[in-house]
Write a protein that holds these residues in place. Structure first.
Motif, PDB file in Angstrom:
ATOM      1  N   ASP A 179     -49.571 -63.195 148.083  1.00  0.00           N
ATOM      2  CA  ASP A 179     -49.943 -62.205 146.890  1.00  0.00           C
ATOM      3  C   ASP A 179     -50.379 -62.713 145.735  1.00  0.00           C
ATOM      4  OD1 ASP A 179     -49.476 -59.812 148.460  1.00  0.00           O
ATOM      5  OD2 ASP A 179     -47.397 -59.565 147.805  1.00  0.00           O
ATOM      6  N   LYS A 180     -49.886 -64.043 145.526  1.00  0.00           N
ATOM      7  CA  LYS A 180     -50.362 -64.816 144.548  1.00  0.00           C
ATOM      8  C   LYS A 180     -51.711 -65.303 144.584  1.00  0.00           C
ATOM      9  CE  LYS A 180     -49.334 -69.058 141.822  1.00  0.00           C
ATOM     10  NZ  LYS A 180     -48.595 -70.127 141.330  1.00  0.00           N
ATOM     11  N   HIS A 181     -52.115 -65.630 146.011  1.00  0.00           N
ATOM     12  CA  HIS A 181     -53.346 -66.310 146.265  1.00  0.00           C
ATOM     13  C   HIS A 181     -54.352 -65.115 146.524  1.00  0.00           C
ATOM     14  CE1 HIS A 181     -56.296 -68.482 148.504  1.00  0.00           C
ATOM     15  NE2 HIS A 181     -56.426 -67.514 149.621  1.00  0.00           N
ATOM     16  N   LYS A 182     -53.612 -63.912 146.487  1.00  0.00           N
ATOM     17  CA  LYS A 182     -54.807 -62.680 146.598  1.00  0.00           C
ATOM     18  C   LYS A 182     -55.199 -62.339 145.277  1.00  0.00           C
ATOM     19  CE  LYS A 182     -53.139 -61.118 151.168  1.00  0.00           C
ATOM     20  NZ  LYS A 182     -52.423 -60.041 151.749  1.00  0.00           N
ATOM     21  N   SER A 291     -52.831 -56.461 136.801  1.00  0.00           N
ATOM     22  CA  SER A 291     -52.674 -57.083 135.491  1.00  0.00           C
ATOM     23  C   SER A 291     -51.168 -57.178 134.865  1.00  0.00           C
ATOM     24  CB  SER A 291     -53.492 -56.113 134.498  1.00  0.00           C
ATOM     25  OG  SER A 291     -52.695 -54.817 134.110  1.00  0.00           O
ATOM     26  N   ILE A 292     -51.169 -57.888 133.808  1.00  0.00           N
ATOM     27  CA  ILE A 292     -49.751 -58.101 133.293  1.00  0.00           C
ATOM     28  C   ILE A 292     -49.283 -56.724 132.677  1.00  0.00           C
ATOM     29  CG2 ILE A 292     -50.327 -58.798 130.931  1.00  0.00           C
ATOM     30  CD1 ILE A 292     -47.710 -60.611 133.417  1.00  0.00           C
ATOM     31  N   PHE A 327     -44.611 -64.181 138.523  1.00  0.00           N
ATOM     32  CA  PHE A 327     -45.444 -65.143 139.222  1.00  0.00           C
ATOM     33  C   PHE A 327     -46.917 -64.701 138.893  1.00  0.00           C
ATOM     34  CE2 PHE A 327     -41.924 -64.407 142.343  1.00  0.00           C
ATOM     35  CZ  PHE A 327     -41.020 -65.370 141.762  1.00  0.00           C
ATOM     36  N   ARG A 328     -47.634 -65.630 138.516  1.00  0.00           N
ATOM     37  CA  ARG A 328     -49.212 -65.244 138.030  1.00  0.00           C
ATOM     38  C   ARG A 328     -50.085 -66.101 139.006  1.00  0.00           C
ATOM     39  NH1 ARG A 328     -45.623 -65.855 133.430  1.00  0.00           N
ATOM     40  NH2 ARG A 328     -46.072 -64.291 131.926  1.00  0.00           N
ATOM     41  N   PRO A 329     -51.443 -65.402 138.954  1.00  0.00           N
ATOM     42  CA  PRO A 329     -52.302 -66.175 139.905  1.00  0.00           C
ATOM     43  C   PRO A 329     -53.296 -67.038 139.137  1.00  0.00           C
ATOM     44  CG  PRO A 329     -52.951 -63.883 139.150  1.00  0.00           C
ATOM     45  CD  PRO A 329     -51.645 -63.983 138.439  1.00  0.00           C
ATOM     46  N   SER A 330     -52.816 -67.141 137.690  1.00  0.00           N
ATOM     47  CA  SER A 330     -53.692 -68.173 137.031  1.00  0.00           C
ATOM     48  C   SER A 330     -52.441 -69.177 136.202  1.00  0.00           C
ATOM     49  CB  SER A 330     -54.491 -67.478 135.859  1.00  0.00           C
ATOM     50  OG  SER A 330     -53.596 -66.710 135.039  1.00  0.00           O
ATOM     51  N   LYS A 331     -52.940 -69.884 135.454  1.00  0.00           N
ATOM     52  CA  LYS A 331     -52.012 -70.759 134.768  1.00  0.00           C
ATOM     53  C   LYS A 331     -51.544 -70.232 133.440  1.00  0.00           C
ATOM     54  CE  LYS A 331     -53.876 -75.186 136.830  1.00  0.00           C
ATOM     55  NZ  LYS A 331     -54.277 -76.315 136.776  1.00  0.00           N
ATOM     56  N   GLU A 332     -51.728 -69.091 132.922  1.00  0.00           N
ATOM     57  CA  GLU A 332     -51.254 -68.598 131.928  1.00  0.00           C
ATOM     58  C   GLU A 332     -49.783 -68.586 131.978  1.00  0.00           C
ATOM     59  OE1 GLU A 332     -51.025 -63.815 129.922  1.00  0.00           O
ATOM     60  OE2 GLU A 332     -52.198 -64.355 131.793  1.00  0.00           O
ATOM     61  N   THR A 333     -49.227 -68.900 130.698  1.00  0.00           N
ATOM     62  CA  THR A 333     -47.841 -69.464 130.502  1.00  0.00           C
ATOM     63  C   THR A 333     -47.139 -68.521 129.273  1.00  0.00           C
ATOM     64  OG1 THR A 333     -48.342 -71.394 129.122  1.00  0.00           O
ATOM     65  CG2 THR A 333     -47.827 -71.571 131.570  1.00  0.00           C
ATOM     66  N   ILE A 334     -47.702 -67.494 128.868  1.00  0.00           N
ATOM     67  CA  ILE A 334     -47.304 -66.638 127.775  1.00  0.00           C
ATOM     68  C   ILE A 334     -46.058 -65.999 128.426  1.00  0.00           C
ATOM     69  CG2 ILE A 334     -47.659 -65.159 126.016  1.00  0.00           C
ATOM     70  CD1 ILE A 334     -50.645 -65.918 125.790  1.00  0.00           C
ATOM     71  N   LEU A 354     -30.116 -66.714 145.349  1.00  0.00           N
ATOM     72  CA  LEU A 354     -29.334 -67.060 146.619  1.00  0.00           C
ATOM     73  C   LEU A 354     -29.217 -68.448 146.631  1.00  0.00           C
ATOM     74  CD1 LEU A 354     -31.009 -64.578 148.924  1.00  0.00           C
ATOM     75  CD2 LEU A 354     -28.811 -64.538 147.978  1.00  0.00           C
ATOM     76  N   GLY A 355     -28.933 -69.146 145.737  1.00  0.00           N
ATOM     77  CA  GLY A 355     -28.155 -70.465 145.698  1.00  0.00           C
ATOM     78  C   GLY A 355     -29.425 -71.563 145.527  1.00  0.00           C
ATOM     79  N   VAL A 356     -30.704 -70.928 145.464  1.00  0.00           N
ATOM     80  CA  VAL A 356     -32.034 -71.860 145.380  1.00  0.00           C
ATOM     81  C   VAL A 356     -32.527 -71.752 144.069  1.00  0.00           C
ATOM     82  CG1 VAL A 356     -34.036 -72.487 146.226  1.00  0.00           C
ATOM     83  CG2 VAL A 356     -31.981 -71.781 147.804  1.00  0.00           C
ATOM     84  N   GLN A 357     -32.902 -72.672 143.256  1.00  0.00           N
ATOM     85  CA  GLN A 357     -33.635 -72.568 142.092  1.00  0.00           C
ATOM     86  C   GLN A 357     -35.114 -72.366 142.433  1.00  0.00           C
ATOM     87  OE1 GLN A 357     -32.015 -73.206 139.221  1.00  0.00           O
ATOM     88  NE2 GLN A 357     -30.311 -73.237 140.249  1.00  0.00           N
ATOM     89  N   VAL A 358     -35.525 -71.103 142.054  1.00  0.00           N
ATOM     90  CA  VAL A 358     -36.932 -70.873 142.367  1.00  0.00           C
ATOM     91  C   VAL A 358     -37.709 -70.726 140.914  1.00  0.00           C
ATOM     92  CG1 VAL A 358     -38.405 -68.865 143.124  1.00  0.00           C
ATOM     93  CG2 VAL A 358     -36.150 -69.176 144.172  1.00  0.00           C
ATOM     94  N   SER A 359     -38.690 -71.314 140.823  1.00  0.00           N
ATOM     95  CA  SER A 359     -39.413 -71.463 139.519  1.00  0.00           C
ATOM     96  C   SER A 359     -40.610 -70.535 139.770  1.00  0.00           C
ATOM     97  CB  SER A 359     -40.183 -73.112 139.714  1.00  0.00           C
ATOM     98  OG  SER A 359     -39.096 -74.097 139.364  1.00  0.00           O
ATOM     99  N   ARG A 360     -41.214 -70.147 138.551  1.00  0.00           N
ATOM    100  CA  ARG A 360     -42.169 -69.189 138.441  1.00  0.00           C
ATOM    101  C   ARG A 360     -43.519 -69.793 138.899  1.00  0.00           C
ATOM    102  NH1 ARG A 360     -42.870 -68.397 132.152  1.00  0.00           N
ATOM    103  NH2 ARG A 360     -43.516 -70.473 131.484  1.00  0.00           N
ATOM    104  N   ASN A 361     -43.805 -70.843 138.960  1.00  0.00           N
ATOM    105  CA  ASN A 361     -45.037 -71.622 139.619  1.00  0.00           C
ATOM    106  C   ASN A 361     -44.834 -71.651 141.126  1.00  0.00           C
ATOM    107  OD1 ASN A 361     -43.328 -73.759 139.773  1.00  0.00           O
ATOM    108  ND2 ASN A 361     -44.533 -75.152 138.662  1.00  0.00           N
ATOM    109  N   LEU A 362     -43.699 -71.302 141.587  1.00  0.00           N
ATOM    110  CA  LEU A 362     -43.418 -71.096 143.181  1.00  0.00           C
ATOM    111  C   LEU A 362     -43.516 -72.755 143.744  1.00  0.00           C
ATOM    112  CD1 LEU A 362     -45.235 -67.989 144.494  1.00  0.00           C
ATOM    113  CD2 LEU A 362     -42.824 -68.492 144.067  1.00  0.00           C
TER     114      LEU A 362
END
Length: 558
Positions: A179-182, A291-292, A327-334, A354-362
């Protein structure tokens, strides 16, 4: 301590926000009103009871009756016929014997906080062994009914065959990536439930069981099972007075896990546009938007529906402890925040799911680096043990201490860096993990730091797969399980034409392909799947699938 554990549950239930409570059965009634499915207990046989007893782990641990598996193992043939009669009588009458309702609690230090404070301990329950056998018989029958009717849904991955924390997180990450790719903005809202098993409402569960089609005898049995539970706390040789437990499911029972996932199986029916993923009481909601601003509105709306569901079912969700990933499709970091039940929830850069560190940039750099630190610490412990232990003992300990840590959700955090040929580039963090595995192997074989040894040789001596090969093995088994058990969106792995079409599109640089990138899980899984044998693709036996997969991955780069 006994009163402390009981009062803790009572005080938690008092925190339920009554303003959010609505009828917990209305949506389930609409969903099930025309199913016409019915469940009744069936008598078990001596063979089944004997098999359950034989499969129990050997242990000297016992409940208040003093009967442990080590006591029972030598006389299984003699006692199983009589135990079968007791079990069938219980199923026919719809009652759970009172003698099995008494739990012995021991206090386990959490590892943090003062040891003089009661809140620094968690209760560990020990239930009567014969009661566990009866629970196992019921679990098998009820579980089969719910799976055949597909009442447990696709969102629940806890305590179900072919599903795990890895399948829950992997399916979520696959959707997030696609969905990020879309071009979608996505929000993942993580909920925190307090003592979910301990506060489970018996009356709500029984009413739901009736709606799901359990007959009068079966619902009476579950009502008996959850009523009149007693616990005592033992510290050393001292035993407390008995206390009757009014809420929750018995800790330490296999049946409690099934009861809980049945209890919350209708949670997804309360959600309109989001996607809920659960592993038992761990749950996270994903919402996507164009949109955000639209995303924020949907997160608040759908998050409120989930909180309403929890409150209506007398479960306690702490909005203050909820976490948020965007999770953003662009590099916007606000960074953004949302309002949930009067509480402001700020966006996080990294969340533990679930025990895994998930970052917002995937990306998985944060998780791999933290994993490397944890593994290095464990190898240090293994090195200290190596002074007094031989290779055989060290290998056994290393599998539980180090390899299990490396393999946890490996197909989730490692598939993007998987190398299928020597020409594929190496990922720095995965290379660091391989270095640590080498260090572990050298420790097991008592090879000194200055002594030269090839990685392939030391892994071969211990019959170990490299990190890259382990990742490939886990990707294949995740794909095999997904296809066999229909786990969305991971189950379609044997369509060669679709995979080849996707590869051609990637070669042309077309952005609208079946896969978000050449290193996404679906892409890697398809490539590996097409390399496997026909025996792997057609078997329904996990043992056979793993054997075939292992033959393939040994041919991959270290």
């Amino acid at each position: 301590m006994n009163h402390f554990f009981a009062d803790k549950v009572r005080k938690l239930r008092e925190k339920i926000d009554k303003s959010l409570v609505s009828c917990p059965f209305e949506k389930l009634k609409k969903k099930l009103h025309q199913t016409g499915r019915r469940f009744s207990f069936q008598n078990t046989d001596n063979y089944t009871v004997r098999k359950i007893l034989k499969n129990m782990k050997k242990s000297n641990s016992a409940a208040c009756d003093g009967i442990s598996t080590n006591v029972i193992k030598p006389v299984i043939e003699e006692i199983s016929p009589f135990l079968t009669i007791v079990i069938n009588k219980s199923l026919e009458e719809g009652t759970f014997p009172d003698v099995y309702k008494k739990a012995k609690i021991t206090c386990l230090y959490k590892g943090k906080g003062k040891k003089t404070e009661m809140s620094s301990y968690r209760p560990i329950s020990n239930l009567p062994l014969f009661g566990k056998v009866l629970e196992t018989v019921v679990d098998h029958q009820v579980r089969q009914y719910f799976e055949e009717c597909k009442f447990l849904g696709h969102n629940q991955h806890g305590f179900r065959k072919g599903r795990s924390t890895n399948s829950a997180l992997l399916s979520a990450c696959t959707r997030w990536t696609e969905d990020k790719h879309k071009g979608y903005f996505q929000g993942c809202l993580l909920f925190d439930l307090s003592a979910a098993y301990d506060v489970l409402d018996k009356d709500i569960f029984i009413q739901k069981a009736k709606l799901y089609g359990l007959d009068e005898t079966a619902t009476a049995w579950f009502s008996s099972y959850l009523t009149g539970r007693i616990q005592v706390v033992q510290i050393g040789t001292g035993i407390s007075v008995e206390i009757t437990i009014l809420f929750g499911t018995p800790q330490g029972s296999c049946l409690s896990c099934l009861i809980f996932i049945i209890f919350i199986a209708d949670c997804e029916d309360w959600i309109v546009t989001g996607k809920l993923q659960c592993y038992a009481d761990d749950s996270f909601l994903t919402v996507k938007a164009s949109s955000i601003e639209e995303l924020k509105a949907k997160l608040e709306e759908e998050g409120s529906r989930v909180l309403e569901y929890f409150a209506s079912n007398n479960l306690i969700a702490n909005a203050e402890k909820s976490d948020l990933l965007i999770f953003r499709p662009s590099k916007e970091t606000i960074d953004i925040s949302i309002q949930l039940n009067g509480t402001e929830i700020q966006e996080s850069k990294v969340s533990r799911i679930l025990g895994v560190q998930v970052s917002r940039n995937l990306k998985w750099k944060t998780h791999r680096e933290k994993l490397a630190k944890d593994v290095n610490y464990r190898i240090g412990k293994l090195a200290r043990l190596s002074r007094n232990l031989g290779t055989r003992e060290l290998k056994m300990i290393a599998h539980g201490l180090v390899n299990s840590k490396l393999r946890y959700c490996l197909s989730t955090y490692g598939s993007d860096a998987l190398r299928l040929s020597e020409s594929d580039s190496k990922n720095a963090e995965m290379k660091a993990l391989q270095t640590l595995q080498n260090k572990m192997a050298r420790t097991i074989l008592h090879i000194t730091p200055g002594e030269k040894a090839r990685t392939s040789d030391i892994l071969s001596k211990l019959d170990l797969l490299s990190i890259n090969q382990l990742c490939a093995l886990d990707v294949l088994m995740a794909a095999w399980n997904a296809k066999l058990f229909g786990i969305d969106p991971l189950q379609d792995f044997d369509n060669k034409k679709q995979a080849q079409k996707g590869l051609r599109y990637q070669a042309r640089g077309d952005v609208r392909t079946d896969y978000s990138s050449p290193q996404s899980f679906p892409h890697i899984a398809h490539r590996l799947w097409n390399m496997t044998s026909n025996r792997f693709r057609t078997t329904n036996l996990a043992k056979v699938a793993k054997e075939e997969a292992r033959i393939l991955v040994k041919q991959l780069p270290i």
